[in-house]
Write an enzyme that holds these catalytic residues in place. Structure first.
Site, mmCIF file in Angstrom:
data_model
loop_
_atom_site.group_PDB
_atom_site.id
_atom_site.type_symbol
_atom_site.label_atom_id
_atom_site.label_comp_id
_atom_site.label_asym_id
_atom_site.label_seq_id
_atom_site.Cartn_x
_atom_site.Cartn_y
_atom_site.Cartn_z
ATOM 1 N N ALA A 11 -3.636 -6.256 9.527
ATOM 2 C CA ALA A 11 -3.209 -7.531 9.446
ATOM 3 C C ALA A 11 -3.609 -8.311 10.911
ATOM 4 O O ALA A 11 -3.648 -9.487 10.999
ATOM 5 C CB ALA A 11 -1.470 -7.519 9.401
ATOM 6 N N LYS A 42 0.830 -1.140 0.115
ATOM 7 C CA LYS A 42 0.054 -0.032 -0.204
ATOM 8 C C LYS A 42 0.912 1.400 0.053
ATOM 9 O O LYS A 42 1.076 2.016 1.000
ATOM 10 C CB LYS A 42 -0.886 -0.138 1.167
ATOM 11 C CG LYS A 42 -1.928 -1.064 1.020
ATOM 12 C CD LYS A 42 -3.020 -1.305 2.356
ATOM 13 C CE LYS A 42 -3.824 -2.388 1.884
ATOM 14 N NZ LYS A 42 -5.032 -2.342 2.949
ATOM 15 N N LYS A 95 -5.267 6.887 1.452
ATOM 16 C CA LYS A 95 -5.698 6.579 2.906
ATOM 17 C C LYS A 95 -4.611 6.564 3.777
ATOM 18 O O LYS A 95 -5.012 7.311 4.954
ATOM 19 C CB LYS A 95 -6.643 5.358 2.671
ATOM 20 C CG LYS A 95 -5.792 4.227 2.397
ATOM 21 C CD LYS A 95 -5.177 3.288 3.475
ATOM 22 C CE LYS A 95 -4.568 2.006 3.308
ATOM 23 N NZ LYS A 95 -4.365 1.344 4.608
ATOM 24 N N ARG A 148 -0.843 2.076 11.771
ATOM 25 C CA ARG A 148 0.559 2.748 12.278
ATOM 26 C C ARG A 148 0.631 4.122 11.372
ATOM 27 O O ARG A 148 1.368 5.015 12.090
ATOM 28 C CB ARG A 148 1.610 1.935 11.489
ATOM 29 C CG ARG A 148 1.602 1.428 10.023
ATOM 30 C CD ARG A 148 2.576 0.563 9.507
ATOM 31 N NE ARG A 148 2.064 -0.862 10.000
ATOM 32 C CZ ARG A 148 2.862 -1.865 9.620
ATOM 33 N NH1 ARG A 148 3.759 -1.719 8.948
ATOM 34 N NH2 ARG A 148 2.294 -3.109 10.222
#
Length: 331
Positions: free
Chosen positions: A143, A109, A194, A258
């Site tokens: 995840a 990403k 995003k 994160r």
């Protein structure tokens, strides 16, 4: 139906680990490239990734590990790339094996720095992988939640519908719902943006802006995303689909994010360097912000949130000042 053949994961982080767990649960065999031999040895000994998602157990007999990327690429038909985007070029520099005939799936990403290309475009332009052999994997999906087998929805993007369907069936399970899309470029760019918007959300959180403003920020972010996607890849898409809006919301609001965490630290007064050191994991949005700013210099899309995050991260403008200016531009 297309056969994905033997599948390998390229990368050793948390998202790579979660994807590996999903895939090997279906195929019962997996190739896995990790850069470090010591990590591989620890993984074999412990039965789990020693550095990420340590609670996720694997049957080691079902995995062929290697720190030699050429060995894995030669032996496997479908390659899922899940390395941080800033490191992708360094991994690929070791590659002596042609990949144009492989089915290449990017679950990265981010944008390839210096090239300012999303990963599918990079594989196409630099490694001659045809578009029908390129796919991407979109969220919304942390995840950590996938590892906990919490219900998640994934989108497989590919111009070849049969290949998209074949890979989506490998991912599908009781806790993974899948759908397919032909909008590879749109999914990849939205995945980059995003992260940028999640940094903005984190900065605002660190500055003690409340939920009321966060909702306005996200409303403006999805409009900004839509404007950019219509410019860079003008096809018919529904921006409220989960792979666009859903991924934006989970990344902007979740404590697992994160990028939001990184932004929160900046909003609280951390320097860029100290925030990166304390996090110990890559915040893709930091690199994505610079790349998107450079890309938009050619596209000329009105992107005030991107501009604000860029000014905070790269121009060292005070978050308090920059976010105040941003609030004045919202309606």
């Amino acid at each position: 139906m297309y056969d994905c053949g033997r599948i390998a994961v390229i990368g050793g982080g948390s998202w790579a680990t979660a994807i590996a767990k999903i895939v090997v649960g279906h195929t019962h065999h997996l190739g896995w490239y990790m850069r470090r031999d010591d990590r591989i040895e620890d993984f074999r000994r412990l039965g789990h990734n020693p550095a990420y998602l340590t609670s996720v157990r694997f049957n080691i007999d079902e995995i062929e590990f290697s720190s030699d990327i050429n060995k894995i690429v030669q032996a496997y038909d479908t390659l899922i790339f899940v390395t941080p985007s800033p490191y992708l070029k360094n991994h690929l520099k070791k590659l002596k094996t042609r990949i144009k005939d492989k089915f290449v799936i990017t679950a990265i990403k981010g944008i390839v720095p210096d090239e300012n290309l999303v990963c599918s475009e990079y594989f196409h332009q630099v490694y001659d992988v045809p578009y029908e052999n390129l796919a991407c994997l979109g969220g919304p999906s942390h995840a950590e939640e996938v590892a906990l087998e919490r219900l998640s929805y994934l989108t497989v993007g590919c111009s070849d519908r049969e290949k998209a369907l074949a890979f989506s069936e490998i991912l599908a399970s009781e806790f993974i719902k899948t759908k397919i899309s032909s909008d590879v470029i749109g999914i990849e760019y939205s995945s980059v943006l995003k992260n940028v918007y999640a940094i903005a959300a984190g900065v605002c959180s660190g500055l003690k802006y409340g939920d009321n403003f966060q909702s306005v920020l996200m409303s403006n972010a999805v409009q900004e995303m839509s404007r950019f996607l219509k410019t860079i890849h003008p096809i018919d898409r529904n921006i409220t689909d989960s792979v666009y809006l859903g991924d934006l919301l989970v990344t902007g609001y979740s404590n697992f994010s994160r990028n939001r965490t990184f932004g929160t630290m900046i909003g609280k007064g951390y320097s860029i360097k100290s925030a990166q050191i304390e996090m110990e994991m890559i915040a893709e949005g930091y690199f994505g912000t610079k790349c998107m700013k450079e890309i938009n210099r050619h596209c000329h899309v009105n992107m005030p949130i991107l501009d604000a995050v860029y000014n905070i991260l790269y121009e060292r403008i005070s978050p308090q000042i920059e976010i105040k200016l941003l609030t004045d531009s919202f309606r």
